[in-house]
Design an enzyme around this catalytic site. Structure first.
Site, PDB file in Angstrom:
ATOM      1  N   HIS A 240       0.880  -1.196   0.000  1.00 43.04           N
ATOM      2  CA  HIS A 240       0.000   0.000   0.000  1.00 43.04           C
ATOM      3  C   HIS A 240       0.907   1.233   0.000  1.00 43.04           C
ATOM      4  CE1 HIS A 240      -3.692   2.299   1.613  1.00 43.04           C
ATOM      5  NE2 HIS A 240      -2.759   3.193   1.359  1.00 43.04           N
TER       6      HIS A 240
ATOM      7  N   HIS B  95       1.552   5.369  -1.703  1.00 45.09           N
ATOM      8  CA  HIS B  95       1.154   6.555  -2.479  1.00 45.09           C
ATOM      9  C   HIS B  95       2.394   7.151  -3.133  1.00 45.09           C
ATOM     10  CE1 HIS B  95      -2.898   6.704  -0.708  1.00 45.09           C
ATOM     11  NE2 HIS B  95      -2.297   6.199   0.343  1.00 45.09           N
TER      12      HIS B  95
ATOM     13  N   LYS C  38      -9.405  -0.538  -5.570  1.00 42.58           N
ATOM     14  CA  LYS C  38      -9.388   0.137  -4.274  1.00 42.58           C
ATOM     15  C   LYS C  38     -10.742   0.764  -3.972  1.00 42.58           C
ATOM     16  CE  LYS C  38      -7.929   2.194  -0.598  1.00 42.58           C
ATOM     17  NZ  LYS C  38      -6.694   2.507   0.073  1.00 42.58           N
TER      18      LYS C  38
ATOM     19  N   HIS D  85     -10.326   0.853   2.111  1.00 42.28           N
ATOM     20  CA  HIS D  85     -10.094   1.863   3.150  1.00 42.28           C
ATOM     21  C   HIS D  85     -11.258   1.743   4.123  1.00 42.28           C
ATOM     22  CE1 HIS D  85      -8.503   5.792   4.704  1.00 42.28           C
ATOM     23  NE2 HIS D  85      -9.674   5.711   5.291  1.00 42.28           N
TER      24      HIS D  85
ATOM     25  N   HIS E 180      -4.314  -0.814   6.063  1.00 43.17           N
ATOM     26  CA  HIS E 180      -3.846  -0.010   7.205  1.00 43.17           C
ATOM     27  C   HIS E 180      -4.768  -0.124   8.418  1.00 43.17           C
ATOM     28  CE1 HIS E 180      -6.670   2.659   5.272  1.00 43.17           C
ATOM     29  NE2 HIS E 180      -5.813   3.138   4.399  1.00 43.17           N
TER      30      HIS E 180
ATOM     31  N   ASP F 229       1.580   2.585   3.518  1.00 47.43           N
ATOM     32  CA  ASP F 229       0.719   3.770   3.368  1.00 47.43           C
ATOM     33  C   ASP F 229       1.568   5.036   3.400  1.00 47.43           C
ATOM     34  OD1 ASP F 229      -1.562   5.239   2.955  1.00 47.43           O
ATOM     35  OD2 ASP F 229      -2.233   5.147   5.035  1.00 47.43           O
TER      36      ASP F 229
HETATM   37  C1  NCD Z   1      -3.470   9.016   2.236  1.00 48.41           C
HETATM   38  C2  NCD Z   1      -3.034  10.070   1.213  1.00 48.41           C
HETATM   39  O1  NCD Z   1      -2.446  11.082   1.612  1.00 48.41           O
HETATM   40  O2  NCD Z   1      -3.266   9.871   0.019  1.00 48.41           O
HETATM   41  N1  NCD Z   1      -3.433   9.604   3.528  1.00 48.41           N
HETATM   42  C3  NCD Z   1      -3.335   8.952   4.708  1.00 48.41           C
HETATM   43  O3  NCD Z   1      -3.440   9.580   5.758  1.00 48.41           O
HETATM   44  N2  NCD Z   1      -3.091   7.668   4.759  1.00 48.41           N
HETATM   45  C4  NCD Z   1      -4.805   8.462   1.881  1.00 48.41           C
HETATM   46  C5  NCD Z   1      -5.133   7.203   2.618  1.00 48.41           C
HETATM   47  O4  NCD Z   1      -4.538   6.156   2.371  1.00 48.41           O
HETATM   48  O5  NCD Z   1      -6.027   7.247   3.471  1.00 48.41           O
HETATM   49 ZN    ZN Z   2      -3.148   5.131   1.800  1.00 44.47          ZN
END
Ligand code: NCD
Ligand code: ZN
Length: 346
Positions: free
Chosen positions: A14, A16, A100, A137, A175, A248
């Site tokens: 996971h 970003h 997702k 999520h 998460h 995450d």
């Molecule tokens: C994530 C993001 O910034 O894209 N933020 C987070 O707090 N984890 C989005 C997510 O996975 O919830």
């Molecule tokens: Zn995330």
């Protein structure tokens, strides 16, 4: 005495990576230590179709510095208009490894998420049929539900009903932050896994709020009470193959974090493995680290374990930069609050 530990090269289930200048800055932080990652689709606009996922994958590979190897495992952002046949084609071509589900409004860039779960039923049924995992999520967004209860309520009101009405659907609870999440996974033998982040093994809600508000510890789902952190640590270090690493890691610029309405997300790509080695050492579970970082995830996704390895070496304190510089501004690296003693070499 130096202690070393060589493990199969980890994956991040996971992650970003964003796009553009931010992508170029954060991608090497992950690719340095990880072979593959499940790439979150919450760009603006989101990655909804197979064609958009293919284009995003190309942009990620183009941003990879020469000499680095990394395989992005793409996902599609589920909307109420998602076409089951497009999902099936993207999965069957090998491009897309999961879909997702963001409840609308649950977190950063989730406005296009799902409001009415009945409207995505045909997609979920197609996914169950072809064995494509749904990454969830797991937070409700109702205003009357306390933010610290949103995961537990989601399990009862949304997740469990979806799983009951869609037999065979493979689900990753992403998460997880609560004992409730851990218990739900353990009570269900098949088709259910969960990712756990690095930061939720380290911080509880006091870290965010006691002694002044700490925006760099604010993420979603928000860190909970200590008893929940301890349940996550027990699950992650237990060797139970249903739990695996999804960092995450979610970069936001300091300007967007240190402000009156700061973004959610902790950026942990840079120092995650050093932190995890320390957590597993503290729990006397170093022999379970490889399962959590490198074996349980591929097993759930039906992918081979990576052939490469990394070596962790325990020694003097290891220093990581406090911030990384990106074309959009500085991004603060997650501070675990303790010195790190495990260095990572490829
Ligand atoms: C994530 C993001 O910034 O894209 N933020 C987070 O707090 N984890 C989005 C997510 O996975 O919830
Ligand atoms: Zn995330």
């Amino acid at each position: 005495m130096t202690q070393t530990l060589t493990i199969a090269r980890p994956d991040d289930w996971h992650l970003h990576l964003r796009d553009g200048a931010m992508l170029r800055a954060v991608l090497p932080e992950t690719a340095r230590h990880f072979a593959r990652a499940i790439i979150m689709p919450n760009l603006v606009p989101p990655v909804v179709t197979g064609a958009q996922a293919a284009a995003y994958r190309d942009r990620i590979l183009a941003a990879l510095p020469a000499g680095m190897a990394f395989e992005p495992l793409m996902t599609l952002y589920l909307t109420e208009d998602t076409d089951p046949e497009d999902v099936a084609a993207a999965a069957q071509s090998g491009l897309v490894k999961a879909v997702k589900l963001y409840p609308a409004g649950a977190t950063t860039n989730s406005a296009s998420g799902v409001r009415d779960f009945n409207r995505v039923r045909p997609v979920l049924e197609k996914m169950a049929e072809i064995g494509l995992p749904l990454c969830v999520h797991g937070e409700v967004t109702d205003n009357d539900i306390d933010i610290f209860d949103r995961e537990a309520v989601f399990i009862d009101r949304v997740l469990d009903p979806i799983r009951r009405t869609t037999p065979g659907l493979r689900v990753v609870m992403e998460h997880i932050t609560t004992r409730d999440g851990v218990d739900y996974v353990k009570a269900n033998d098949t088709d259910l896994g969960a990712t756990i982040t690095t930061h939720h093994l380290v911080i509880n809600r006091n870290h965010i709020l006691v002694g002044g508000i700490k925006p760099h510890y604010y993420c979603l789902p928000v860190a909970k009470r200590e008893e929940h952190r301890l349940a996550l640590r027990a699950a992650a270090t237990s060797g139970d193959a249903r739990f695996f690493l999804g960092t995450d890691s979610a970069p936001h610029t300091d300007a967007n974090k240190e402000t009156a309405c700061g973004c959610a997300g902790c950026f942990t790509a840079t120092n995650t493995l050093s932190i995890l080695a320390q957590v597993f050492e503290e729990e006397n579970a170093l022999d379970s680290l490889e399962g959590f970082t490198s074996r349980h995830g591929p097993a759930f996704y039906g992918l081979p374990v990576n052939e490469g390895t990394i070596t962790l070496t325990r020694g003097d304190a290891v220093n990581y930069p406090a911030k990384i510089i990106t074309g959009e501004g500085e991004v603060t690296v997650f501070d675990p609050g303790f010195a790190l003693h495990w260095s990572v070499s490829a």
